[in-house]
Enzyme design. Structure first.
Site, mmCIF file in Angstrom:
data_model
loop_
_atom_site.group_PDB
_atom_site.id
_atom_site.type_symbol
_atom_site.label_atom_id
_atom_site.label_comp_id
_atom_site.label_asym_id
_atom_site.label_seq_id
_atom_site.Cartn_x
_atom_site.Cartn_y
_atom_site.Cartn_z
ATOM 1 N N GLN A 38 -3.172 23.336 3.951
ATOM 2 C CA GLN A 38 -2.377 24.423 3.368
ATOM 3 C C GLN A 38 -2.661 24.528 1.878
ATOM 4 O O GLN A 38 -2.796 25.626 1.338
ATOM 5 C CB GLN A 38 -0.875 24.169 3.583
ATOM 6 C CG GLN A 38 -0.433 24.280 5.039
ATOM 7 C CD GLN A 38 -0.506 22.942 5.764
ATOM 8 O OE1 GLN A 38 -1.348 22.084 5.453
ATOM 9 N NE2 GLN A 38 0.355 22.747 6.737
ATOM 10 N N ASP A 41 -6.082 26.034 1.432
ATOM 11 C CA ASP A 41 -6.057 27.469 1.700
ATOM 12 C C ASP A 41 -5.433 28.245 0.556
ATOM 13 O O ASP A 41 -5.862 29.359 0.225
ATOM 14 C CB ASP A 41 -5.285 27.745 2.997
ATOM 15 C CG ASP A 41 -6.023 27.191 4.202
ATOM 16 O OD1 ASP A 41 -5.409 27.022 5.259
ATOM 17 O OD2 ASP A 41 -7.235 26.907 4.067
ATOM 18 N N SER A 87 -10.579 -5.836 2.679
ATOM 19 C CA SER A 87 -9.904 -5.257 1.527
ATOM 20 C C SER A 87 -8.977 -6.339 0.976
ATOM 21 O O SER A 87 -8.925 -7.442 1.501
ATOM 22 C CB SER A 87 -9.128 -4.014 1.937
ATOM 23 O OG SER A 87 -8.405 -4.272 3.106
ATOM 24 N N LYS A 123 -11.223 -6.145 -11.701
ATOM 25 C CA LYS A 123 -11.527 -5.392 -10.474
ATOM 26 C C LYS A 123 -12.038 -4.019 -10.882
ATOM 27 O O LYS A 123 -11.297 -3.200 -11.407
ATOM 28 C CB LYS A 123 -10.264 -5.260 -9.638
ATOM 29 C CG LYS A 123 -10.468 -4.573 -8.310
ATOM 30 C CD LYS A 123 -9.194 -4.663 -7.481
ATOM 31 C CE LYS A 123 -9.367 -4.027 -6.109
ATOM 32 N NZ LYS A 123 -9.631 -2.606 -6.181
ATOM 33 N N LYS A 296 -8.922 -15.420 -6.636
ATOM 34 C CA LYS A 296 -9.361 -16.010 -5.370
ATOM 35 C C LYS A 296 -9.206 -17.522 -5.445
ATOM 36 O O LYS A 296 -9.474 -18.113 -6.499
ATOM 37 C CB LYS A 296 -10.846 -15.686 -5.113
ATOM 38 C CG LYS A 296 -11.117 -14.215 -4.878
ATOM 39 C CD LYS A 296 -12.604 -13.933 -4.786
ATOM 40 C CE LYS A 296 -12.824 -12.434 -4.672
ATOM 41 N NZ LYS A 296 -14.210 -12.044 -4.964
ATOM 42 N N CYS A 415 8.722 26.760 12.538
ATOM 43 C CA CYS A 415 9.086 27.343 13.830
ATOM 44 C C CYS A 415 10.527 27.862 13.847
ATOM 45 O O CYS A 415 10.946 28.488 14.817
ATOM 46 C CB CYS A 415 8.881 26.335 14.963
ATOM 47 S SG CYS A 415 10.081 25.006 14.974
HETATM 48 ZN ZN ZN Z 1 9.307 23.177 13.681
#
Ligand code: ZN
Length: 685
Positions: A38, A41, A87, A123, A296, A415
């Site tokens: 989104q 866009d 990691s 680092k 370490k 919705c």
């Molecule tokens: Zn919804």
């Protein structure tokens, strides 16, 4: 349209061209999008609006002039790391470093007065690489990738002067040097200046510039980029040329490979913390960007005993520098709807530089966080980012009397269904479920994501587009896309090659890993690790479903079969039961399993006498802690359990063993002492 003057518009178009190019690259070439579809866009839309209003300002490098990108996976070939690239866990405060030291001490069962030396080094913010030398000659260079599989960059590193083709002096037959490919700060700025002049894309920061320069199909491009390297560790090795981290790092340096000039050894916690302060002070003057200090355990035999948890070693930690902060205006609050229907507020900021990166979005987490901060659009805020953490708003700088309340939506913006927070929960969720298009597309995105089915070329934008066209209702539809080859080809931006590539990567997943498939379904509480734990026990998905359904129906044997699995609790049992209880989910499941057939799930185990067995430790252990014993068992492919039952294969009993020992003897289970266990571990290597 807010830009009124031509000069403003020209400036904004320039910014948009750069931003969009950057996000294209992150999305297509590096698979690491920083913004949502989104947001992307919105940038493209804004660009189009401005170009329409000021047609004479359309730039040569305008995003609107570019043809659709082929959905390109990396052009580099893949390399499987013989020893996984790890990691690091992070610490953000002195106390966390102290806790780390205490954990190491406990795990190794060392007394308070026993000294543990650590190495400390800065680092660097670069791209991790593994360099494999055989008989002293560089035979392969690979990026970290996901830790297990990286990309072959042997040809590219040939152009990095810090990386020798041949090691100087005596070295083991096989030795993999690990370290960071990076770009110095001045080189980064000069590169971006050249890129701008040539109207080429700009890099967001030195790390991206290093990654973009190294991961080139044409090594000639890498040759023109000022890349550097330093070593901080090693992977596969036919022999270990030393007994401590310091020994080996100094050997690597002796072979002609640079290491951090600030690498040192600390004898005490006080020294560790002091070294951190020293590096933090020097940080602004260092010629390269760093984001923390790594500690370490120095002794390698201790490193081996400590081993690993998930993806990180127990013997190392990265102390991160404090977050970088900046002030800006919160321009808007948008609401995004996630896979589980959760409504997440996202703050849109007036662009601001925070620690060298332009920040335009922040997460506001949830309704409570907005209330706590008292923010609403238009407020001046302080934002911070720390390491790879998403930027956050830490304070509202607008005086309280000038603020208005922000009303959090009570309906889903996608919705229109009601959005509610269940009792005791802070998250507001859309109740639309299957009718909510946002939830459905997010689930599909999750299904194809890297940690789940990992389908190359089926990115977020493609999913959203295919979903809107009605081609993807549920995961099984992905495997029916081949019937739509012609339709896809008819879409803008798709060519024969890109369509065939997509379909081939879908076909490549017809026999998916069962644990990834289970994780991909997005069942509540079933993360990647839990999915593996379940499949280690059940091996086949139908077996899991059968037991989950029995458990839901109240069968106690089924419930305890599930809860006896390490790491599985009642929340998982309930979530599984609820999932299979829902008719629609059963249909989605059946449909999916009619398209794919995962092979029987097996975990690779070592050739060890206890592989696949269940071991219980009891009584006092004298040479190691209980945690270390359990970790050893797991390393040997055994399951460490807390209680003795008919399923126990071996009981390791130390002095003071009581009821467990008695029970094991009653059940006729093999019993050994700690010394016997140590022998067994030693034999298994
Ligand atoms: Zn919804």
């Amino acid at each position: 349209m807010t830009s009124s003057t031509e000069a403003d518009a020209a400036n904004e178009l320039m910014r948009l061209a750069r931003q969009i190019a950057k996000h294209d690259r992150l999305y297509h070439a590096e698979d690491e999008p920083e913004i949502t579809d989104q947001e992307y866009d919105a940038l493209v839309r804004r660009n189009a609006e401005l170009e329409e209003a000021f047609p004479h300002l359309v730039r040569d490098d305008s995003p609107s002039r570019k043809v659709g990108h082929a959905v390109a996976a990396s052009p580099l070939s893949k390399v499987t790391h013989e020893v996984r690239m790890m990691s690091l866990d992070n610490a953000f405060a002195d106390e966390e470093v102290a806790d780390f030291v205490a954990r190491v001490r406990r795990f190794l069962s060392l007394g308070e007065d026993e000294a543990i030396a650590f190495t400390a080094e800065d680092k660097i913010d670069g791209l991790s690489c593994s360099l494999r030398y055989e008989q002293g000659k560089l035979v392969r260079a690979a990026t970290r990738g996901d830790g297990q599989v990286g990309e072959d960059v042997t040809a590219n590193v040939a152009h990095i002067p810090d990386i020798p083709q041949t090691l100087e002096g005596e070295c083991p037959d096989i030795f993999e040097i690990r370290g960071e490919v990076y770009m110095a700060a001045a080189d980064f700025l000069a590169l971006n200046a050249r890129q701008e002049e040539a109207r080429e894309k700009l890099f967001a920061n030195p790390r991206n510039a290093a990654a973009g320069s190294l991961r080139q199909k044409d090594a000639g491009v890498t040759a023109k980029r000022p890349l550097k390297f330093w070593a901080h560790g090693w992977g596969a090795a036919s022999a270990e040329p030393g007994e401590t981290q310091v020994d080996v790092v100094r050997r690597i340096e002796g072979w002609g490979v640079p290491v951090s000039p600030l690498f040192t050894r600390c004898e005490t916690l006080e020294q560790m913390l002091a070294h951190y302060e020293k590096i933090n002070e020097q940080r602004p003057d260092l010629p390269y960007e760093i984001d923390g200090v790594v500690y370490k355990v120095d002794r390698l035999d201790w490193q081996k005993r400590l081993g690993f948890v998930a993806k990180a070693p127990r013997w190392a930690i990265a102390r991160k520098f404090p977050a970088e902060k900046a002030e800006t205006v919160l321009e808007a609050i948008d609401i995004q709807v996630g896979r589980t229907g959760k409504l997440t507020p996202v703050g849109r900021l007036a662009p601001v530089l925070v620690g060298g990166v332009t920040v335009t979005n922040v997460t506001l987490h949830n309704r409570d966080e907005i209330e706590r901060l008292g923010v609403r659009p238009g407020d001046r805020v302080r934002v911070q980012r720390a390491g790879d953490v998403i930027p956050q708003v830490v304070a509202n700088l607008t005086p309280e009397e000038k603020r208005e309340a922000f009303s959090f939506p009570d309906h889903c913006p996608e919705c229109g269904s009601e959005a509610v927070a269940e009792e005791g929960e802070v998250d507001v969720r859309c109740t639309g479920g299957l009718i909510c298009p946002a939830q459905r597309t997010e689930r599909l995105k999750h299904f194809v994501s890297r940690a789940a089915l990992d389908i190359d070329g089926l990115g977020e934008k493609t999913i959203a587009q295919f979903f809107a066209l009605g081609w993807l209702e549920s995961p099984a539809d992905i495997f029916r896309l081949r019937a739509r080859r012609g339709d896809i080809l008819a879409l803008d931006g798709w060519k024969e090659r890109s369509v065939d590539k997509l379909l081939a990567s879908v076909e490549d997943r017809r026999r998916p890993d069962a644990a990834r498939l289970l994780f991909g379904l997005g069942i509540r509480h079933i993360g990647a690790v839990t999915a593996r734990d379940l499949m280690k026990h059940f091996h086949e998905l139908p077996a899991l479903r059968a037991v989950a359904e029995k458990a839901r129906a109240g069968d106690e044997g089924a419930v305890s079969e599930l809860t006896d699995i390490d790491g599985i609790g009642s929340a998982v049992v309930e979530a599984l039961g609820d999932f299979f209880h829902e008719e629609h989910n059963r249909a989605v499941w059946d449909d999916l399993l009619s398209e794919v057939s995962p092979p029987r799930f097996e975990v690779e185990t070592l050739d060890s006498p206890v592989a696949g067995k269940t071991v219980v430790f009891t009584g006092k252990l004298e040479t190691m802690s209980r945690d270390e014993a359990k970790a050893q068992a797991e390393r040997l492919g055994a399951k460490a359990s807390g209680s003795v039952s008919a399923k126990t294969d071996l009981l390791v009993a130390g002095p003071g063993a009581g009821s467990k020992l008695k029970k094991a003897e009653e059940l006729g289970i093999e019993v050994m002492d700690e010394a016997g266990w140590a022998d067994l571990v030693a034999k298994a290597g």
